[in-house]
Design a protein around this motif. Structure first.
Motif, mmCIF file in Angstrom:
data_model
loop_
_atom_site.group_PDB
_atom_site.id
_atom_site.type_symbol
_atom_site.label_atom_id
_atom_site.label_comp_id
_atom_site.label_asym_id
_atom_site.label_seq_id
_atom_site.Cartn_x
_atom_site.Cartn_y
_atom_site.Cartn_z
ATOM 1 N N GLU A 24 0.816 -1.217 0.000
ATOM 2 C CA GLU A 24 0.000 0.000 0.000
ATOM 3 C C GLU A 24 0.854 1.273 0.000
ATOM 4 O O GLU A 24 1.669 1.490 0.892
ATOM 5 N N ASN A 87 -8.069 0.410 -2.115
ATOM 6 C CA ASN A 87 -8.292 -0.523 -1.004
ATOM 7 C C ASN A 87 -9.138 0.124 0.098
ATOM 8 O O ASN A 87 -8.968 1.301 0.414
ATOM 9 N N GLU A 88 -10.037 -0.688 0.654
ATOM 10 C CA GLU A 88 -10.800 -0.296 1.834
ATOM 11 C C GLU A 88 -11.545 1.035 1.683
ATOM 12 O O GLU A 88 -11.481 1.902 2.566
ATOM 13 N N VAL A 183 -3.761 -9.787 12.056
ATOM 14 C CA VAL A 183 -4.038 -8.513 12.743
ATOM 15 C C VAL A 183 -3.587 -7.366 11.849
ATOM 16 O O VAL A 183 -2.511 -7.406 11.255
ATOM 17 N N HIS A 184 -4.416 -6.340 11.802
ATOM 18 C CA HIS A 184 -4.101 -5.120 11.064
ATOM 19 C C HIS A 184 -3.177 -4.216 11.874
ATOM 20 O O HIS A 184 -3.411 -4.028 13.062
ATOM 21 N N LEU A 185 -2.196 -3.635 11.246
ATOM 22 C CA LEU A 185 -1.438 -2.499 11.792
ATOM 23 C C LEU A 185 -0.516 -2.817 12.959
ATOM 24 O O LEU A 185 -0.071 -1.911 13.661
ATOM 25 N N HIS A 212 -4.986 -9.729 4.734
ATOM 26 C CA HIS A 212 -4.639 -8.380 5.197
ATOM 27 C C HIS A 212 -3.746 -8.525 6.429
ATOM 28 O O HIS A 212 -3.681 -9.597 7.037
ATOM 29 N N GLY A 213 -3.095 -7.426 6.812
ATOM 30 C CA GLY A 213 -2.209 -7.495 7.977
ATOM 31 C C GLY A 213 -0.892 -8.176 7.656
ATOM 32 O O GLY A 213 -0.336 -8.911 8.477
ATOM 33 N N GLY A 214 -0.366 -7.915 6.456
ATOM 34 C CA GLY A 214 0.861 -8.592 6.013
ATOM 35 C C GLY A 214 2.076 -8.300 6.879
ATOM 36 O O GLY A 214 2.973 -9.136 6.994
ATOM 37 N N THR A 215 2.103 -7.123 7.501
ATOM 38 C CA THR A 215 3.265 -6.751 8.323
ATOM 39 C C THR A 215 3.524 -7.783 9.417
ATOM 40 O O THR A 215 4.663 -8.156 9.671
ATOM 41 N N VAL A 235 0.147 -5.449 2.480
ATOM 42 C CA VAL A 235 1.169 -4.964 3.418
ATOM 43 C C VAL A 235 1.119 -3.443 3.486
ATOM 44 O O VAL A 235 1.026 -2.776 2.453
ATOM 45 N N THR A 237 1.897 -1.280 7.138
ATOM 46 C CA THR A 237 2.608 -0.650 8.259
ATOM 47 C C THR A 237 4.132 -0.714 8.138
ATOM 48 O O THR A 237 4.823 0.293 8.330
#
Ligand code: 13P
Length: 299
Positions: A24, A87-88, A183-185, A212-215, A235, A237
């Protein structure tokens, strides 16, 4: 290499045993970083921007069209296959505006909506998108969000495999984002993902799945997740962190006086944001390799 439908990018992921990254971006430098990484790795990639962190007021005041304006010329000049994703998006209206402005893939964050509204509006978006050659991603279940001091899972819900199959059938979506412990972020540590649950969803849904939450997705779980149906990792964050740290280091190393024309907007060696771009490119290249997509633009 033209802008291609996101569904085309997914058409070879399963047989090829890899996933495509959606990295992103938030401005032209970060978008260029993603494309530079994909071209260096000869990898297909999903370029794009997210609505979640952007001011709603700004998005409404032409922000979505501005983002499309940044993304389209770059996507069209790409030397690897790319799709351009909004996205989103917060509403059906925003997602439609994204398509009208040139995004060829959209995702509307309907995960917190009640069932009837989510089915109705996602199906309406699919009809709108199909008539214009765009792809649609939707999410069922709800990811926990990382918040100051921990994880907020008060609204979190795992994706139910049966419901997900029904949702996919009723809406006609092209791919489904799932909640399986991701988990996001999250900025530190890894999420406790449940890959058995992921496989159960894929067995019922049969569509490309999106993580989602690739980080905070555990790197060692990536190969099994791909076998289990994941065709796309999102990804965000970690990319902003790497960009910001490089920019901060650059500013800290500045002499007393700098030439404002060189450090702002010059797109040359001394350009402050080029430091962020270079660092982000390195990070995206690492993730492309982790997802097994390196070299896949050639095949
Ligand atoms: P992270 O910021 O946790 O990597 O998640 C990004 C994301 O899922 C965007 O859709």
């Amino acid at each position: 290499m033209p802008l291609v439908p996101m569904t085309d990018l997914f058409s070879r992921t399963r047989a090829g045993g890899y996933a495509v990254g959606y990295f992103e971006a938030w401005d032209s430098y970060s978008l260029e970083a993603v494309l530079a990484a994909a071209e260096a790795e000869q990898a297909p990639v999903i370029l794009g921007f997210g609505c979640m962190m952007a001011s709603g007021e700004w998005l409404e005041a032409g922000g979505i069209e501005t983002l499309a304006g940044l993304g389209l010329p770059l996507a069209r000049r790409a030397r690897v296959p790319v799709a351009l994703l909004l996205n989103e998006a917060h509403s059906l209206e925003q997602a439609k505006r994204g398509i009208d402005a040139g995004f060829n893939a959209v995702m509307m964050d309907s995960s917190a909506w009640e069932w009837d509204r989510a089915v109705r509006e996602v199906a309406a978006l699919v009809a709108y998108a199909q008539a214009r050659g765009a792809s649609v991603e939707a999410e069922l279940g709800h990811l926990p969000d990382a918040v100051e001091g921990g994880i907020d899972d008060s609204a979190a819900a795992l994706t139910d495999p049966e419901q997900a199959a029904e949702f996919a059938r009723l809406t006609g979506i092209d791919c489904l984002a799932v909640s399986v412990g991701n988990v996001h972020l999250l900025t530190e540590g890894y999420a406790p993902v449940d890959l058995d649950h992921l496989e159960a969803i894929y067995r019922r849904v049969g569509l490309p799945l999106v993580m989602h939450g690739g980080t905070s997705f555990p790197p060692q779980a990536v190969p099994r997740a791909i076998v289990g149906g994941v065709a796309k990792f999102n990804v965000g964050t970690i990319l902003k962190k790497s960009f910001l740290e490089a920019v901060r280091a650059q500013v800290c190393a500045w002499p007393e006086r700098v030439d404002p024309h060189q450090v702002l907007g010059s797109h040359q060696e001394a350009d402050l944001l080029n430091a962020g771009k270079a660092s982000m490119t390195t990070e995206v290249r690492r993730l492309i390799r982790l997802y097994g997509a390196s070299g896949k633009a050639l095949s």
